[in-house]
Design a protein around this motif. Sequence first.
Motif, short mmCIF file in Angstrom:
data_model
loop_
_atom_site.label_atom_id
_atom_site.label_comp_id
_atom_site.label_asym_id
_atom_site.label_seq_id
_atom_site.Cartn_x
_atom_site.Cartn_y
_atom_site.Cartn_z
N ASP B 80 132.23 20.40 129.51
CA ASP B 80 131.82 21.66 128.88
C ASP B 80 131.91 22.85 129.82
OD1 ASP B 80 129.72 21.22 130.52
OD2 ASP B 80 128.20 21.17 128.96
N GLN B 83 137.36 25.74 131.59
CA GLN B 83 138.06 26.85 130.96
C GLN B 83 138.83 26.34 129.76
OE1 GLN B 83 137.95 29.91 131.77
NE2 GLN B 83 137.45 30.11 133.95
N PHE B 85 138.27 24.62 127.48
CA PHE B 85 137.62 24.43 126.19
C PHE B 85 138.16 25.38 125.15
CE2 PHE B 85 134.06 21.92 124.67
CZ PHE B 85 134.06 22.34 123.36
N VAL B 86 138.42 26.56 125.59
CA VAL B 86 138.75 27.60 124.62
C VAL B 86 140.26 27.70 124.36
CG1 VAL B 86 139.16 29.53 126.15
CG2 VAL B 86 137.96 29.92 124.01
N PRO B 88 143.54 27.83 122.93
CA PRO B 88 143.90 27.75 121.51
C PRO B 88 144.78 26.56 121.18
CG PRO B 88 144.82 29.72 122.54
CD PRO B 88 143.94 29.08 123.55
N VAL B 91 142.76 23.73 119.84
CA VAL B 91 142.34 23.80 118.45
C VAL B 91 143.44 23.31 117.52
CG1 VAL B 91 141.29 25.24 116.71
CG2 VAL B 91 140.89 25.73 119.09
N GLU B 92 144.67 23.63 117.86
CA GLU B 92 145.78 23.18 117.00
C GLU B 92 145.94 21.67 117.05
OE1 GLU B 92 147.65 24.90 114.89
OE2 GLU B 92 146.59 26.74 115.35
N PHE B 94 143.63 19.60 117.80
CA PHE B 94 142.42 19.12 117.13
C PHE B 94 142.62 19.09 115.62
CE2 PHE B 94 137.66 20.07 116.38
CZ PHE B 94 137.35 18.72 116.42
N SER B 112 130.46 16.95 124.37
CA SER B 112 130.83 17.59 125.61
C SER B 112 129.82 17.18 126.66
CB SER B 112 130.84 19.10 125.47
OG SER B 112 129.53 19.59 125.43
N PRO B 235 142.07 34.16 133.60
CA PRO B 235 142.30 34.41 132.17
C PRO B 235 143.45 35.38 131.97
CG PRO B 235 140.35 35.57 132.92
CD PRO B 235 140.85 34.78 134.08
N VAL B 237 144.72 37.25 129.07
CA VAL B 237 144.99 38.22 128.01
C VAL B 237 145.75 39.40 128.59
CG1 VAL B 237 143.92 39.97 126.55
CG2 VAL B 237 143.12 37.62 126.49
N HIS B 293 147.02 32.53 115.12
CA HIS B 293 146.66 33.94 115.23
C HIS B 293 147.77 34.75 115.88
CE1 HIS B 293 145.82 32.46 119.19
NE2 HIS B 293 145.46 33.63 119.63
#
Lengths: 361, 361
Positions: B80, B83, B85-86, B88, B91-92, B94, B112, B235, B237, B293
């Motif tokens: 948990d 990094q 974890f988030v 994207p 998620v796909e 998953f 977690s 990160p 972005v 997204h």
Amino acid sequence: MHDDGPTGRERDQVTIKDLSAELDLSITTISRALNGYSDVSAKTRERVQQAARDMGYTPNRNAQRLVTQKSHSIGWIKGDGSQHFVDPHFVEVFAGVLREVKNYDYDVVFASGDEKEIIPLYERYVKDQSVDGFILELPQPNDARIDYLLDADIPFVVHGREARSDKYAWVDIDNFGLFETLTTVLIGAGHKHIAFINGDEHYSFAVERRRGAQAALEKMNLAPDSLTIYNAVHPMVHAGFQLTQKALEDPTITAIIYSSAVMAVEGQAAIEGSSRTIGEDLEIATMDDELRHVDVSHLEDKISFVRAPLNDSGHALVRQLMQRIQNKGAPSGELIPGRIKLRPNLPAHLVPDCFEVEQAK
Amino acid sequence: MHDDGPTGRERDQVTIKDLSAELDLSITTISRALNGYSDVSAKTRERVQQAARDMGYTPNRNAQRLVTQKSHSIGWIKGDGSQHFVDPHFVEVFAGVLREVKNYDYDVVFASGDEKEIIPLYERYVKDQSVDGFILELPQPNDARIDYLLDADIPFVVHGREARSDKYAWVDIDNFGLFETLTTVLIGAGHKHIAFINGDEHYSFAVERRRGAQAALEKMNLAPDSLTIYNAVHPMVHAGFQLTQKALEDPTITAIIYSSAVMAVEGQAAIEGSSRTIGEDLEIATMDDELRHVDVSHLEDKISFVRAPLNDSGHALVRQLMQRIQNKGAPSGELIPGRIKLRPNLPAHLVPDCFEVEQAK
DNA sequence: TTCTTTTTCCAAAACGTTTTGGTAGATTAT
DNA sequence: ATAATCTACCAAAACGTTTTGGAAAAAGAA
């Protein structure tokens, strides 16, 4: 050509019977010793606990579940066609939920399904005894899931609110209050033309944020057109950049409010490409979602932030759901408290008491 | 002052016994009728199925799990603090996993834990009989989780590879091959100075992609410095925007390869702000992660793509894990096949046969 | 017919716990 | 000394399935 041999993976678990044989005690006593009942002597309890450790005993969850008629699991079912699936906010809330369930010795079972399958899935997981209750999110007006769960009297908690949210337990961040406050502060600092770069108002949280910002106008006696709204539309990668460029075409704009940190970071690039300078002729304030892949640390001193930790939402969801599962009290809502971090010259006295406020000097 | 009344939420499930009483058949026969055994007559089976539907019978999973000694669940445990974890991509994958497990009537339990808790969690979930096997991801060199699971002979499958991946089942996308191919095609089209805007090479997939691109140089007899590598750091972005600006400072660059669609979309903004034009004096190719997204549809005709659907990875993970749980055959790896979509004038004949290739005209 | 085989069903055991309703023995109260 | 209470334990039932090892009835073979 030979038969399948033994698989070699039969793990034989040590059961309560093994302990019983080893210690020459009844399985009743083993069970009660391990579960903290008072009708077992301190010495015996000690012996049992020691043996359990030594022999590596772990109670079989399925036997427990069967006899107690509780699954010790919560369910989370998502529509698999939805755009929402990938929403990074989801992952943060999810992480918070996972952390909190451990305090209750609960597990999380996750499933997805076609929009039409969702309700049958809820039904099955409960009849199954796979699950004691549910977490749901992004409630819609007249949400059929909520209809069903209320009607079937199944414990659940919702992340977000809709019309009949007094009927069920929910957790939400105070979108309205956060943006009302942020906007109020900027107006209090003298800004009369503010851009609000918001998310897609298809989502109710975005609507709430816009309404909060507009409420601030009214409270501070500014005309509605003092706030110009820019809405990103999903999918929205890079919307922050484009919308900022558009906003900066209006020379009267002296402040920009962003609805997400991603857009603020993207917007920064657009500002740098313009004639404006952050903190000098342009005041910036943003929601900081505190997503792990967005770093705003380089902006910390130059702009103002409101925050409402999504992890906390996850924790609160679990706590609320546990109350429901244990049938304690009436369903209640919980608003996650916000925090605000202001740049030096901004009027902190305009922030209501329910906020934790911090101001750089 | 009164006692807690009844909770009012005791759902009394209909059990196999109720069916037995209703139909005047033994519970054995009910069970066997429902489970498709051949020693029950067609007429009886029909009666049983009808009654099961009418009475809303759903077998109690925990009873099934107890008696069959199978949980019909797979576990997915994440650190948990990570990094990752988030990410994207997670998620796909998953989402793909969730969709596929339904074909096996399996559930997914997700947990977690602190980095140090992970292995004890694996242990507990198996001894518990909460879970029949595990999915893990982002394997590291000498991954302790893999050590443990191999040693304990617990079924698992890994998304990604590391050194001893011949010992266990894994699923991976062909990062090396995808980028070798993409780079080969661009070189084949005559580009001699190419920028490669890659992710953070802290991740092995990013390393593989870079290595693939460099292998193409060698294969096509270009000097190593024909490819300039730009690495985003997490990160990340907006890294695509900044790195593109940096790349465009080099006027000899005639093509850019992006390691993710997000960076490509961000890069597009930087290119538009420059003197170059996509498709004319600048050739663009990118990995399309197909994240929900990120919309690349407006670029479809102007740039080339490689794709390797993450949902498919999720499906493959489940299939592989089921093989392990059923102990079928030796553990094997599975490379998700790639697809490539080329702009009109690019040399499609350089694409190896294992790729599905599409070319706009 | 009689024997064998097939079809269709079932009683009972098992899975590993928790909980109910005790009991025997020690301790305290009378 | 006897009765009442408390302490420490336990046998058996229950949770809801699947599976094992039959057995009765029906069908087929001799």
